[in-house]
Design a protein around this motif. Structure first.
Motif, PDB file in Angstrom:
ATOM      1  N   PRO A   1      -2.404  10.722  -0.631  1.00 58.89           N
ATOM      2  CA  PRO A   1      -2.154   9.694  -1.657  1.00 58.89           C
ATOM      3  C   PRO A   1      -0.807   9.027  -1.396  1.00 58.89           C
ATOM      4  CG  PRO A   1      -2.065  11.926  -2.600  1.00 58.89           C
ATOM      5  CD  PRO A   1      -2.163  12.082  -1.119  1.00 58.89           C
ATOM      6  N   SER A   2      -0.489   7.998  -2.195  1.00 57.16           N
ATOM      7  CA  SER A   2       0.760   7.263  -1.969  1.00 57.16           C
ATOM      8  C   SER A   2       1.962   8.022  -2.528  1.00 57.16           C
ATOM      9  CB  SER A   2       0.681   5.884  -2.615  1.00 57.16           C
ATOM     10  OG  SER A   2       1.936   5.257  -2.495  1.00 57.16           O
TER      11      SER A   2
ATOM     12  N   LEU B   1      -8.352   4.574  -5.936  1.00 56.61           N
ATOM     13  CA  LEU B   1      -8.479   4.286  -4.496  1.00 56.61           C
ATOM     14  C   LEU B   1      -8.283   5.525  -3.623  1.00 56.61           C
ATOM     15  CD1 LEU B   1      -6.749   0.787  -4.416  1.00 56.61           C
ATOM     16  CD2 LEU B   1      -9.189   1.297  -4.376  1.00 56.61           C
TER      17      LEU B   1
ATOM     18  N   GLY C   1      -4.667  -0.168   2.248  1.00 55.37           N
ATOM     19  CA  GLY C   1      -3.251  -0.517   2.178  1.00 55.37           C
ATOM     20  C   GLY C   1      -2.978  -1.862   2.818  1.00 55.37           C
ATOM     21  N   SER C   2      -1.763  -2.012   3.341  1.00 56.45           N
ATOM     22  CA  SER C   2      -1.332  -3.318   3.837  1.00 56.45           C
ATOM     23  C   SER C   2      -1.864  -3.598   5.244  1.00 56.45           C
ATOM     24  CB  SER C   2       0.200  -3.358   3.860  1.00 56.45           C
ATOM     25  OG  SER C   2       0.670  -2.359   4.740  1.00 56.45           O
TER      26      SER C   2
ATOM     27  N   PRO D   1      -3.365   3.795  -1.192  1.00 54.97           N
ATOM     28  CA  PRO D   1      -2.185   3.021  -1.610  1.00 54.97           C
ATOM     29  C   PRO D   1      -1.751   3.409  -3.026  1.00 54.97           C
ATOM     30  CG  PRO D   1      -4.123   1.752  -2.040  1.00 54.97           C
ATOM     31  CD  PRO D   1      -4.606   3.100  -1.590  1.00 54.97           C
TER      32      PRO D   1
ATOM     33  N   VAL E   1       0.324  -1.797   8.028  1.00 57.54           N
ATOM     34  CA  VAL E   1       0.027  -0.375   8.256  1.00 57.54           C
ATOM     35  C   VAL E   1      -1.413  -0.207   8.773  1.00 57.54           C
ATOM     36  CG1 VAL E   1       0.014   1.935   7.233  1.00 57.54           C
ATOM     37  CG2 VAL E   1       1.739   0.284   6.521  1.00 57.54           C
TER      38      VAL E   1
ATOM     39  N   LEU F   1      -7.884  -3.803   3.389  1.00 55.64           N
ATOM     40  CA  LEU F   1      -6.542  -4.404   3.421  1.00 55.64           C
ATOM     41  C   LEU F   1      -6.397  -5.518   2.373  1.00 55.64           C
ATOM     42  CD1 LEU F   1      -6.360  -4.514   7.340  1.00 55.64           C
ATOM     43  CD2 LEU F   1      -5.714  -2.641   5.820  1.00 55.64           C
ATOM     44  N   GLY F   2      -5.485  -6.430   2.594  1.00 55.41           N
ATOM     45  CA  GLY F   2      -5.237  -7.475   1.583  1.00 55.41           C
ATOM     46  C   GLY F   2      -5.287  -8.866   2.182  1.00 55.41           C
TER      47      GLY F   2
HETATM   48  P1  NAD Z   1       0.992   0.443   2.459  1.00 60.27           P
HETATM   49  O1  NAD Z   1       0.236   0.001   3.652  1.00 60.27           O
HETATM   50  O2  NAD Z   1       2.449   0.292   2.450  1.00 60.27           O
HETATM   51  O3  NAD Z   1       0.715   2.012   2.190  1.00 60.27           O
HETATM   52  C1  NAD Z   1      -0.572   2.558   2.169  1.00 60.27           C
HETATM   53  C2  NAD Z   1      -0.503   4.009   2.645  1.00 60.27           C
HETATM   54  O4  NAD Z   1      -0.036   4.033   3.978  1.00 60.27           O
HETATM   55  C3  NAD Z   1       0.407   4.894   1.820  1.00 60.27           C
HETATM   56  O5  NAD Z   1      -0.218   6.133   1.610  1.00 60.27           O
HETATM   57  C4  NAD Z   1       1.644   5.037   2.698  1.00 60.27           C
HETATM   58  O6  NAD Z   1       2.284   6.297   2.567  1.00 60.27           O
HETATM   59  C5  NAD Z   1       1.099   4.878   4.090  1.00 60.27           C
HETATM   60  N1  NAD Z   1       2.081   4.246   4.992  1.00 60.27           N
HETATM   61  C6  NAD Z   1       3.017   3.311   4.665  1.00 60.27           C
HETATM   62  N2  NAD Z   1       3.725   2.928   5.745  1.00 60.27           N
HETATM   63  C7  NAD Z   1       3.225   3.636   6.779  1.00 60.27           C
HETATM   64  C8  NAD Z   1       3.544   3.689   8.165  1.00 60.27           C
HETATM   65  N3  NAD Z   1       4.531   2.936   8.683  1.00 60.27           N
HETATM   66  N4  NAD Z   1       2.835   4.525   8.958  1.00 60.27           N
HETATM   67  C9  NAD Z   1       1.834   5.278   8.451  1.00 60.27           C
HETATM   68  N5  NAD Z   1       1.505   5.283   7.143  1.00 60.27           N
HETATM   69  C10 NAD Z   1       2.178   4.472   6.303  1.00 60.27           C
HETATM   70  O7  NAD Z   1       0.298  -0.286   1.234  1.00 60.27           O
HETATM   71  P2  NAD Z   1       0.688  -0.211  -0.300  1.00 60.27           P
HETATM   72  O8  NAD Z   1       2.008  -0.852  -0.520  1.00 60.27           O
HETATM   73  O9  NAD Z   1       0.507   1.175  -0.822  1.00 60.27           O
HETATM   74  O10 NAD Z   1      -0.458  -1.106  -0.956  1.00 60.27           O
HETATM   75  C11 NAD Z   1      -0.379  -2.491  -1.026  1.00 60.27           C
HETATM   76  C12 NAD Z   1      -1.245  -3.164  -0.006  1.00 60.27           C
HETATM   77  O11 NAD Z   1      -2.535  -2.590  -0.003  1.00 60.27           O
HETATM   78  C13 NAD Z   1      -1.474  -4.630  -0.318  1.00 60.27           C
HETATM   79  O12 NAD Z   1      -1.422  -5.368   0.874  1.00 60.27           O
HETATM   80  C14 NAD Z   1      -2.887  -4.682  -0.900  1.00 60.27           C
HETATM   81  O13 NAD Z   1      -3.538  -5.915  -0.736  1.00 60.27           O
HETATM   82  C15 NAD Z   1      -3.548  -3.587  -0.149  1.00 60.27           C
HETATM   83  N6  NAD Z   1      -4.653  -3.027  -0.911  1.00 60.27           N
HETATM   84  C16 NAD Z   1      -5.926  -3.246  -0.486  1.00 60.27           C
HETATM   85  C17 NAD Z   1      -6.984  -2.746  -1.222  1.00 60.27           C
HETATM   86  C18 NAD Z   1      -8.409  -2.945  -0.809  1.00 60.27           C
HETATM   87  O14 NAD Z   1      -9.272  -2.300  -1.392  1.00 60.27           O
HETATM   88  N7  NAD Z   1      -8.683  -3.799   0.159  1.00 60.27           N
HETATM   89  C19 NAD Z   1      -6.731  -2.033  -2.389  1.00 60.27           C
HETATM   90  C20 NAD Z   1      -5.416  -1.833  -2.791  1.00 60.27           C
HETATM   91  C21 NAD Z   1      -4.375  -2.334  -2.042  1.00 60.27           C
END
Ligand code: NAD
Length: 442
Positions: A123-124, A104, A172-173, A97, A176, A195-196
């Motif tokens: 990476p993001s 991360l 990530g979220s 993310p 996703v 996740l979160g």
């Molecule tokens: P995100 O899920 O939008 O993106 C994470 C990754 O997935 C990115 O690399 C992105 O390019 C990819 N992605 C996005 N949409 C996608 C799709 N439709 N299909 C395939 N890949 C896709 O998350 P974010 O906005 O980067 O991060 C925020 C979220 O991550 C929050 O919910 C947070 O709580 C969570 N998070 C969790 C931890 C943990 O350790 N548990 C750490 C950091 C963030």
């Protein structure tokens, strides 16, 4: 290049990675600032030095973590010696993310390399400066057939997910995370999902209110609230509310001054989409402090909201920004009414001097991890597992657990031939009683 079976080779590449990260530390800090004005202190503590310390710990322990482990054999198999062999999964995909974009991405990568895997890292796209420097460092350190970085957004992610992998590690979220889990299911690929969720923070009447306020303000507003384990909302015991709010305000001003938009210690929102999402959460709520925002600067002030409706946007989803709703409770039923509305969170925080109350909440609710009388810091102990449960994730890592996450644990029984006890073999006649006695005894 034998990264699969040569521990020495893995160690050498990790040492090279350490050297290249240390050499580029200033550039990484600058990239993090360029991406969302991450303050230097936070960049060093939560990103570069966190990764450097993880790397050093991995390099120091890799030989002992990789060793096969002898376990006590079962008497049923007498005579035997039993072992657990750690085997790399093979081809590993890591998707990272943007909020701690260096840490991360790098920490899972370090563990995957240490465990002997071939790694593809995505990476993001929302932190392009950091992603670019990660790609450069990796290119300089590893052979392309060992570790490769794939920069880009959803399309790149989807192309990678369409391939077959031996392990996927996703941070990530939740939304996703479900896409990743579906893609992995196609090939029965094992996954870790980090996740979160909506992390509660309970403050009871026995808490040291001033210290609680200080620790909550730090854990909430570090990285401008864009931390997966930040307290999402406060539940404070009703009779403490007024004092507690005044301490929170005092601590915010102490940390960031009166002109918070000028503070070098407060980060910005990652992009305009999130800025709109967050300012919409403030709209129409009763603001106790903050509330100022500036779209051009992607700035939102640390904001305290009083008693938002549980059906309002701010209480509907994970906030993931510098907004802190303050709700009150009078008894444990009130706590239950709020906490049980949400899926199992990633973190849970309790501020209380009442041990039995704290213990009761810890055993009552399921969540990834948390703290009593602090926030966020459980993340920093490499001996504690870090991960969610239910919708906040599956699997865990940190320290040796990271190495184990990226290793298949292969069970082997080495049987002795000098004696062959006849009990298990057919014909079974007259053997059941003695085998039952052995099974009962074990
Ligand atoms: P995100 O899920 O939008 O993106 C994470 C990754 O997935 C990115 O690399 C992105 O390019 C990819 N992605 C996005 N949409 C996608 C799709 N439709 N299909 C395939 N890949 C896709 O998350 P974010 O906005 O980067 O991060 C925020 C979220 O991550 C929050 O919910 C947070 O709580 C969570 N998070 C969790 C931890 C943990 O350790 N548990 C750490 C950091 C963030």
């Amino acid at each position: 290049m034998d990264y699969k079976s040569d521990i020495g080779y893995r160690k050498e590449t990790l040492k090279k990675l350490l050297y290249n990260i240390q050499k580029s530390e200033d550039l990484i800090i600058q990239a993090l600032y360029d991406d969302f004005k991450k303050p230097e202190f936070e960049a060093v503590v939560t990103e570069t030095h966190y990764v450097i310390s993880d790397l050093k710990n991995t390099i120091k322990n890799i030989s002992s973590w990789a060793k096969s482990k002898r376990v006590f054999p079962s008497l049923l198999n007498f005579p035997s010696s039993d072992y657990i062999y750690k085997e790399p999964y093979g081809d590993v995909l890591i998707i990272a993310p943007w909020n701690y974009p260096f840490q991360l991405a790098l920490c899972p990568l370090i563990a995957a390399v240490a465990a002997g895997n071939k790694v593809s890292l995505k990476p993001s796209e929302l932190t392009p400066h950091t992603s670019a420097i990660i790609a450069k460092i990796i290119e300089k350190t590893f052979h392309i057939n060992h570790v490769e970085v794939f920069e880009g957004g959803i399309e790149v992610s989807n192309k990678l997910l369409a391939q077959r992998w031996d392990y996927i590690f996703f941070t990530g979220s939740i939304a996703v995370g479900k896409i990743v889990a579906k893609a992995a299911a196609e090939n029965l690929t094992p996954i870790t999902l980090e996740l979160g969720g909506k992390n509660p923070c309970i403050v009871d009447e026995t808490a040291d209110l001033k210290l609680a306020a200080k620790r909550i303000v730090w854990g909430k507003f570090i990285n401008a609230g864009q931390t997966c384990i930040a307290p999402d909302y406060i539940l404070v015991q009703k009779n403490m509310k007024v004092n507690f709010i005044s301490y929170l305000i005092e601590e915010i001003i102490k940390a960031y001054g009166k002109k918070i938009d000028k503070s070098p210690d407060f980060a910005r929102i990652i992009n305009i989409k999130n800025w709109y999402r967050l300012t919409n959460m403030i709209h129409g709520e009763h603001i106790l402090f903050g509330g100022e925002s500036d779209a051009n600067k992607l700035y939102i002030a640390p904001t305290l909201l009083e008693d938002p409706d549980l059906d309002s946007p701010v209480m509907k989803e994970e906030i993931f920004g510098p907004i802190l709703p303050i709700l009150t409770y009078e008894n444990q039923n009130d706590i239950e009414n709020v906490v049980s509305r949400y899926e199992k969170p990633l973190s849970f925080y309790i501020f209380s001097e009442n041990n039995s109350f704290a213990k009761k909440l810890i055993s009552k609710y399921s969540f990834g991890g948390g703290c009593i009388n602090d926030t966020v810091i459980h993340f920093s102990n490499k001996r504690l597992p870090f991960g969610g449960v239910g919708h906040s994730g599956m699997g865990a890592y940190h320290g040796q657990r990271s190495f184990d996450t990226f290793s298949h644990h292969k069970a082997i029984v080495k049987k002795g031939n000098w004696i062959d006890l006849p009990m298990r073999y057919a014909p079974y006649k007259d053997k059941l009683a003695s085998i039952k006695r052995i099974l009962d005894w074990l």
